[in-house]
Each structure stands twice: as structure tokens, then as C-alpha cells.
Design a protein around this motif. Structure first.
Motif, PDB file in Angstrom:
ATOM      1  N   TYR A 146       0.989  -1.298  -0.118  1.00 23.16           N
ATOM      2  CA  TYR A 146       0.117  -0.156  -0.040  1.00 23.16           C
ATOM      3  C   TYR A 146       0.754   1.241   0.220  1.00 23.16           C
ATOM      4  O   TYR A 146       1.985   1.165   0.268  1.00 23.16           O
ATOM      5  N   ASP A 156      -3.509   6.207   1.312  1.00 27.16           N
ATOM      6  CA  ASP A 156      -4.413   5.606   0.440  1.00 27.16           C
ATOM      7  C   ASP A 156      -5.801   5.793   0.566  1.00 27.16           C
ATOM      8  O   ASP A 156      -6.477   5.726  -0.510  1.00 27.16           O
ATOM      9  N   ILE A 162      -9.845   6.551  -6.453  1.00 26.39           N
ATOM     10  CA  ILE A 162      -9.156   6.048  -7.976  1.00 26.39           C
ATOM     11  C   ILE A 162      -9.999   4.590  -8.160  1.00 26.39           C
ATOM     12  O   ILE A 162     -10.731   4.732  -9.287  1.00 26.39           O
ATOM     13  N   PRO A 163     -10.318   3.786  -7.258  1.00 28.33           N
ATOM     14  CA  PRO A 163     -10.816   2.615  -8.034  1.00 28.33           C
ATOM     15  C   PRO A 163     -12.296   2.750  -8.580  1.00 28.33           C
ATOM     16  O   PRO A 163     -12.447   2.400  -9.506  1.00 28.33           O
ATOM     17  N   ASP A 167     -12.807   4.413 -12.661  1.00 29.40           N
ATOM     18  CA  ASP A 167     -13.682   3.626 -13.258  1.00 29.40           C
ATOM     19  C   ASP A 167     -15.061   4.000 -14.114  1.00 29.40           C
ATOM     20  O   ASP A 167     -15.196   3.911 -15.276  1.00 29.40           O
ATOM     21  N   ILE A 178      -6.362   3.925 -16.414  1.00 33.81           N
ATOM     22  CA  ILE A 178      -5.122   3.179 -15.820  1.00 33.81           C
ATOM     23  C   ILE A 178      -5.155   1.745 -16.243  1.00 33.81           C
ATOM     24  O   ILE A 178      -5.669   0.850 -15.910  1.00 33.81           O
ATOM     25  N   LEU A 186      -0.004   0.163  -9.747  1.00 37.23           N
ATOM     26  CA  LEU A 186      -1.491   1.044  -9.498  1.00 37.23           C
ATOM     27  C   LEU A 186      -2.684   0.041  -9.555  1.00 37.23           C
ATOM     28  O   LEU A 186      -3.712   0.139  -8.957  1.00 37.23           O
ATOM     29  N   HIS A 187      -2.463  -0.679 -10.707  1.00 42.35           N
ATOM     30  CA  HIS A 187      -3.528  -1.679 -10.943  1.00 42.35           C
ATOM     31  C   HIS A 187      -3.742  -2.685  -9.928  1.00 42.35           C
ATOM     32  O   HIS A 187      -4.898  -3.015  -9.321  1.00 42.35           O
ATOM     33  N   TRP A 189      -2.731  -2.408  -6.827  1.00 42.44           N
ATOM     34  CA  TRP A 189      -2.963  -1.505  -5.676  1.00 42.44           C
ATOM     35  C   TRP A 189      -4.496  -1.251  -5.314  1.00 42.44           C
ATOM     36  O   TRP A 189      -5.092  -1.394  -4.240  1.00 42.44           O
ATOM     37  N   ARG A 190      -5.174  -1.057  -6.644  1.00 43.28           N
ATOM     38  CA  ARG A 190      -6.645  -0.805  -6.668  1.00 43.28           C
ATOM     39  C   ARG A 190      -7.359  -2.056  -6.193  1.00 43.28           C
ATOM     40  O   ARG A 190      -8.148  -1.975  -5.305  1.00 43.28           O
ATOM     41  N   GLU A 191      -6.778  -3.105  -6.672  1.00 41.23           N
ATOM     42  CA  GLU A 191      -7.383  -4.340  -6.160  1.00 41.23           C
ATOM     43  C   GLU A 191      -7.460  -4.573  -4.651  1.00 41.23           C
ATOM     44  O   GLU A 191      -8.249  -4.893  -3.915  1.00 41.23           O
ATOM     45  N   MET A 194      -9.275  -2.257  -2.322  1.00 44.85           N
ATOM     46  CA  MET A 194     -10.539  -2.416  -2.059  1.00 44.85           C
ATOM     47  C   MET A 194     -10.740  -3.912  -1.333  1.00 44.85           C
ATOM     48  O   MET A 194     -12.075  -3.963  -0.358  1.00 44.85           O
TER      49      MET A 194
END
Lengths: 229, 229
Positions: A146, A156, A162-163, A167, A178, A186-187, A189-191, A194
Motif C-alpha cells: 500500500y 491510501d 481511484i478504484p 472506473d 489506468i 497501481l492496478h 494497488w486498486r485491487e 478494495m
């Protein structure tokens, strides 16, 4: 409610969601007051006469506006659970720097790319991506799961729009910001973000409502841009 | 120099002066590196690749940009002398809020009023004054000599551009912003701040140099505005 914490917010605003995340991660009980931004309440105008914007945190009746400033206040006031900012002064300073950068360059850049049409659009998309490049490099340089290290923290939460919101912007703006190839970390991190705590998903507004509101907002921005061109 | 503190700055920038004030009030020795903003050095581009702006503080080789973030870092790193931010979390948060407001609304408003000409000018002047009204009310509400209380602190340094730079803007823009009748407390604060410590005057650049640079800058802004209109 011993602490007398209230949050004046709008359920579709990412600036408000970050405050709800922080309060819930800290296990602070609060009363949520939904604001109708198309018809601002006397309460909002009384407590944020300067900017007339949400979120406003009320703690023992004292009002505090501006989401990044509220996040720091929450961290300093309820220190025991889930520390948000790092302890080291340099790391704290850089977390503040990247949070501000996220709002001013990444979020504003993504919004511009979503709004723009015609010849401008490709330039705006590339410009927004160049801002996200800095976040990608940041994750690479620090080599942690993170932005806050091994668990989520202030940065964070500050980038937590971002997520869901990127989207939605990608759909409304018919674009991809992204991409996993250019932004693998970053992809990821997004998951990870969440899944980091049930609280994260719990506070997010329904995607279809954000999409509907955002479509109207972008249409409004485009009308303004057409008027000024 | 045990602490290895360097400041990349421009002697005519109020954002850099606030850092020099903080370092000197804290008795931190530092090396000052003057930057030519018309021909930015590889050092600046290396240490502030994101914004390419001054000031940048280097501490043990680690770079930190953004003057308000640097001020907080200085306060957290050298805690012993001259505390800058209040200890109370709410007062700290409000100091951050008004510092940001000072940069985004008062300084930008004053700059706009200085630049604008013709029909727009009166509106811009009044709009800038309405921002300064909030600072006046703030001094009135707290009833202390300085924004920081009985001695100068973070918010005084953050608003420390007012005495010299507003004075210069008033001359260049042929206008009056901080009239003593409308802003008696801000007027008094301006004098008190200048006398609060010999360090304050010591770090200020010569007025005639600021005036010369500012005249050129406003002329440049007016050309840009003419191009875009």
C-alpha cells in the motif's frame, strides 16, 4: 454518542467517502447528515461559510472543512486505532505531498480528460496518465503493498477515489486511464485497497448512482466549456 | 553543518521567505542555493521533478517540495525552538485551513486584482477584499496579537507575504487592498508581525527588487490575458 461527531456530506462525493473510511477505521461513531448540494442547507452555510462545500466534520460543535485537513485531524484526535499518517516526519511530509498531488493533478487531470472532446481529448488523457505515472513510480520506489506501507493509511484513503471514480470516469469519458500494462502496480494497488478492509467497500456509494450523477456533471462541464470557447 | 540542510530558493519568492523565517526562528543552520527561475538548474529538476518549483528543502539529501508542507516538516523535525503549529488538534487543523486559504484565495485574489484592468478590475479588487475579510474576522474572533496567539507561528509565517508583497501589488496594480478602515486588525497585525523578531525583516528581499520583478511578472500576465481574451 459521547464524542458528538457529525459529518455533513454527500454520499456520492469521494471527498466525503475518505472521511467515512477514516472514522470507521478508527471506530469513531458519528452521525451522518446528507447534504443536498443543489439546495445547500443553512447548516452547511453556517459551518463552512468560506467554501460552502462538503465534507464538514463537526466535533463537539466545532466545524472543520476540507477533507485532507479533516483526515489529519481525525488521525491526531483518535490516535489509538489504525494510525493513518506515518510517524517519521519525512514520510509524513511526503504523504501530505502525494495526497495534494492526487487531488490537484491526478483527480483534476482525470476529470479534464473525461470532460474534453475532440482534438483536446488525447492530450488531456496523456497528461492525466503522466500524473498517474508519478504514483506508479512511488509504489515502485517504496516496494510496499500500500502507499501507507504494509497496511492502508492516510495516502491510501486520500487516493481511495481511484478504484470507483476512475472506473466511472473511464466509462463516461469513453477512455482508458489506468491500463494494467502502463500501471501494473497501481492496478494491483486498486485491487488490494478494495480488499484491505470490509469498511472500504461498505462506505462506497452504488456505482450506478455515481455513474448517473457523474454523467450529468460531465454534461454540465461540457456545456460550460462550449460557452467559454 | 551537522544537519546538512539546504534550501533551493529564489530570493524574491514569498514561498521561499517563509521557509527561511522558519529555519532561522528554529536556529537551524542551512545552505541557501539561489535558483534562476528563468533557467532552471538540473538540481531543481532532479529534486522537484513533479512541479519544478522552489522552494525545495534538502535534509540529509532527501528533497521536500511545497512551502506549507516544508513548514510543517521543519516544525516536526526541530521541535525544541519556537514551536510553529499549535498543540491542540483543532487549532492545528484550523491553522492549516487558513494557511491554504491564504495561498489559494487571498494571494491568488490579490494577484488577479493586480493583473486585471478595465471593467474586471473593480470586481477583482472587491473579491480579493472579501477573502481578506475572513482573515480580519479570524483575528477578531481569536482576540490575540498574532494568528499564532501571543507569538508568531505557522499561520503568521504562511501569511507573512502580506506586508511586503501586498504593498508591492498595491503599487503595481494602482489599487488599495488592505485599507486600515476595513481591516484595522489585519493592518495592526502587519505592523506587529514585522516587529515580532529581527529575523522577519532580515529575510525579506529588498522592496525595489521585488517591485521590479513583480512589474515584469504582471506585465507578462497581462499579455497572456490579452492573448486569451
Amino acid at each position: 454518542m459521547a464524542e458528538e461527531v457529525k459529518l455533513i456530506g454527500s454520499s456520492l462525493s469521494s471527498f466525503c467517502t475518505r472521511i467515512e473510511w477514516a472514522l470507521k477505521l478508527k471506530s469513531v461513531e458519528y452521525e451522518y447528515l446528507e447534504e443536498d448540494l443543489s439546495n445547500k442547507s443553512p447548516l452547511l452555510l453556517q459551518y463552512n461559510p468560506v467554501h460552502k462545500k462538503v465534507p464538514v466534520l463537526l466535533h463537539h460543535g466545532k466545524p472543520l472543512p476540507e477533507s485532507l485537513i479533516i483526515l489529519e485531524y481525525i488521525d491526531e484526535t483518535w490516535k489509538e486505532n489504525s494510525p493513518l499518517l506515518p510517524e517519521d516526519p519525512y514520510e509524513r511530509a511526503m504523504a501530505r505531498f502525494w495526497a495534494k498531488f492526487g487531488d490537484e493533478k491526478c483527480l483534476m487531470g482525470a476529470l479534464g480528460a473525461c470532460r474534453d472532446q475532440g482534438d483536446e481529448k488525447e492530450k488531456s488523457i496523456e497528461s492525466a496518465k503522466e500524473s498517474f505515472d508519478f504514483l506508479e513510480k512511488q509504489l515502485q520506489a517504496q516496494g510496499k503493498k500500500y502507499f501507507g506501507g504494509e497496511r492502508i493509511g492516510y495516502l491510501d484513503l486520500a487516493l481511495g477515489w481511484i478504484p470507483l471514480w476512475v472506473d466511472v470516469m473511464e466509462e463516461v469519458g469513453c477512455m482508458k486511464l489506468i491500463e494494467s500494462q502502463r500501471f501494473p502496480l497501481l492496478h494491483q494497488w486498486r485491487e488490494d485497497f478494495m480488499e484491505s478492509s470490509p469498511i472500504i467497500k461498505e462506505c462506497l456509494p452504488p456505482r450506478d448512482e455515481v455513474l448517473q450523477r457523474f454523467t450529468a456533471y460531465i454534461s454540465h462541464l461540457r456545456s460550460l466549456a462550449a460557452l467559454n470557447s
